[in-house]
Design a protein around this motif. Sequence first.
Motif, PDB file in Angstrom:
ATOM      1  N   GLN A 387       3.728   1.900   3.491  1.00 52.27           N
ATOM      2  CA  GLN A 387       3.171   2.953   4.618  1.00 52.27           C
ATOM      3  C   GLN A 387       3.264   4.416   4.586  1.00 52.27           C
ATOM      4  O   GLN A 387       4.069   4.683   3.687  1.00 52.27           O
ATOM      5  N   THR A 388       2.405   5.043   5.395  1.00 51.29           N
ATOM      6  CA  THR A 388       2.792   6.419   5.360  1.00 51.29           C
ATOM      7  C   THR A 388       3.471   7.017   6.715  1.00 51.29           C
ATOM      8  O   THR A 388       3.415   6.272   7.717  1.00 51.29           O
ATOM      9  N   CYS A 390       5.182  10.340   8.940  1.00 51.73           N
ATOM     10  CA  CYS A 390       5.292  11.891   9.065  1.00 51.73           C
ATOM     11  C   CYS A 390       6.783  12.096   8.962  1.00 51.73           C
ATOM     12  O   CYS A 390       7.490  11.629   9.635  1.00 51.73           O
ATOM     13  N   SER A 407      12.228  10.811   9.356  1.00 50.44           N
ATOM     14  CA  SER A 407      10.789  10.503  10.145  1.00 50.44           C
ATOM     15  C   SER A 407      11.413  10.461  11.748  1.00 50.44           C
ATOM     16  O   SER A 407      12.378  10.607  11.992  1.00 50.44           O
ATOM     17  N   THR A 433       3.318  14.373   5.097  1.00 48.96           N
ATOM     18  CA  THR A 433       2.851  13.092   5.065  1.00 48.96           C
ATOM     19  C   THR A 433       3.425  12.541   3.984  1.00 48.96           C
ATOM     20  O   THR A 433       3.217  12.966   2.703  1.00 48.96           O
ATOM     21  N   VAL A 434       4.152  11.242   3.999  1.00 48.25           N
ATOM     22  CA  VAL A 434       4.891  10.735   2.921  1.00 48.25           C
ATOM     23  C   VAL A 434       4.264   9.070   2.705  1.00 48.25           C
ATOM     24  O   VAL A 434       4.516   8.459   4.046  1.00 48.25           O
ATOM     25  N   LYS A 435       4.042   8.599   1.644  1.00 43.62           N
ATOM     26  CA  LYS A 435       3.669   7.223   1.417  1.00 43.62           C
ATOM     27  C   LYS A 435       5.018   6.564   0.734  1.00 43.62           C
ATOM     28  O   LYS A 435       5.702   7.085  -0.210  1.00 43.62           O
ATOM     29  N   THR A 437       7.540   4.443  -1.045  1.00 43.41           N
ATOM     30  CA  THR A 437       7.196   3.616  -2.387  1.00 43.41           C
ATOM     31  C   THR A 437       8.685   2.515  -2.653  1.00 43.41           C
ATOM     32  O   THR A 437       8.434   1.439  -3.365  1.00 43.41           O
ATOM     33  N   GLY A 446       9.509   8.324  -0.927  1.00 45.66           N
ATOM     34  CA  GLY A 446       8.256   8.020  -1.334  1.00 45.66           C
ATOM     35  C   GLY A 446       7.847   9.357  -1.677  1.00 45.66           C
ATOM     36  O   GLY A 446       8.383  10.309  -2.035  1.00 45.66           O
ATOM     37  N   VAL A 449       1.931  12.897   0.411  1.00 44.36           N
ATOM     38  CA  VAL A 449       0.426  12.613   0.292  1.00 44.36           C
ATOM     39  C   VAL A 449      -0.308  13.832   0.687  1.00 44.36           C
ATOM     40  O   VAL A 449      -0.461  14.268   1.946  1.00 44.36           O
ATOM     41  N   ASN A 452      -3.701  14.897   3.484  1.00 47.98           N
ATOM     42  CA  ASN A 452      -3.712  14.139   4.596  1.00 47.98           C
ATOM     43  C   ASN A 452      -2.357  14.513   5.777  1.00 47.98           C
ATOM     44  O   ASN A 452      -1.759  13.528   5.998  1.00 47.98           O
TER      45      ASN A 452
END
Length: 456
Positions: A387-388, A390, A407, A433-435, A437, A446, A449, A452
């Motif tokens: 998931q991504t 903020c 977050s 924005t962070v995905k 991992t 993460g 990104v 985005n």
Amino acid sequence: MEGKMEDRMNIFFVSLGCDKNLVDSEYMLGLTKKAGYQLVSQEEEADIIVINTCCFIHDAKEESIETILLMAKYKETGRCKRLVVTGCLAQRYHDEIREEIPEVDIILGSSNYSDLVEAIEKSFAEPSVTMLRDLSYLPDLSDVDRVVTTGDYLAYLKIGEGCNKRCTYCIIPSIRGNYRSVPMERLVKEAEKLAEGGTKELILVAQETTVYGLDLYGKKMLPVLLKKLCQIEGLSWIRILYCYPEEITDELIEVMAQEEKICPYLDMPIQHCSDRILKAMGRKTNQAELVGMVKKLREKIPDITLRTTLISGFPGETEEDHEEMMNFVDEMEFDRLGVFTYSPEEGTKAARMEGQIAEEIKEKRRDEIMELQQEISYEKNQAMIGQTLCVLIEGYLYEDDIYIGRSRKDAPKVDGCVFVRSPEEIVSGTFVTVKITEANEYDLIGDVVYGNEFTE
């Protein structure tokens, strides 16, 4: 001539305890700065040392006393000329401090933080100064610029002082007084000033935020206050802490669900789930109502993060009560949870109760609940992979070449972090924005990104 020395004196602050205490300390920093004192970050450089103390539980009391004794040494080894003790410990044990720690020159009660400069000036004419205001007093420092110590992007807004609840284990009403709401216009003005100074995340605190306004306006006004705060330009996140479950209204839930700036996060301390223990604690709720409130919050705000705190080993708590709490934690699956062992506080009803429990049993029960919560937290964090989010960046760990942030799901100091990898430099206070991992029991990891970005 000595009375004029304070104009060029260095002053050092130690703030202990909760974030509400921190706000008081920031006001005192602002007062002394306005009065011409030089704020320093090293105690050995200070002519005046101020310790804002806590005594909520035994460990906090011990930390406060140890800190006073440590700072007292600078009257011999450093340049300290005035040692000031203020806050909760000073309010409760002012006579004992005066008698047992003679190095202390100034004692200020919990409602006296606005009197600091006057007390320092007075101390140059008197050998010792003690100032204790009536606990119904609420200082007005709206003309003072707080020195925010949490970074330009984050600030606490204390919306009330004291507490009307009479939980049998708690001494707060006796050292902080009954609940007094800060007038709304003062809060809005302060929040605007903080936003102008760069604050992006505003965290509302009080001993209990949910009853805000009841004393001033005759009804709960937290929803109205929140709407006004959401209109302030520059604020991106507004977070609410310390909401007693029985005081959460449908109107509050509705405002939280509607306003994008309000983090879908609630700190709701419940302390226990056994109806018998809750009654002994003096709490105004029961297990069925707790379950109902958790269910309602999750229905109305599907992405809400719920944090709570529990007390293990309260007097009279049986193994059956403990097992009931374990089952409750398992079923409720709180997103964030902390457990304190019961601390018998002098002067409280609970300290005089029969059935006091051995420390090792309290600790064993605490550890069992926390082990269970770790499993729950691990599963919830694992579900975040892919998931991504903020993330508000708060710093950089050089040794690991990774950024650290939070977050909307994480309150500072009590919750986990998001560790962020980025090929480009990120300034603290920036939203990215962070995905996600990777994940463990408490923290997420993460990658940024780019292209985005969240609009906060």
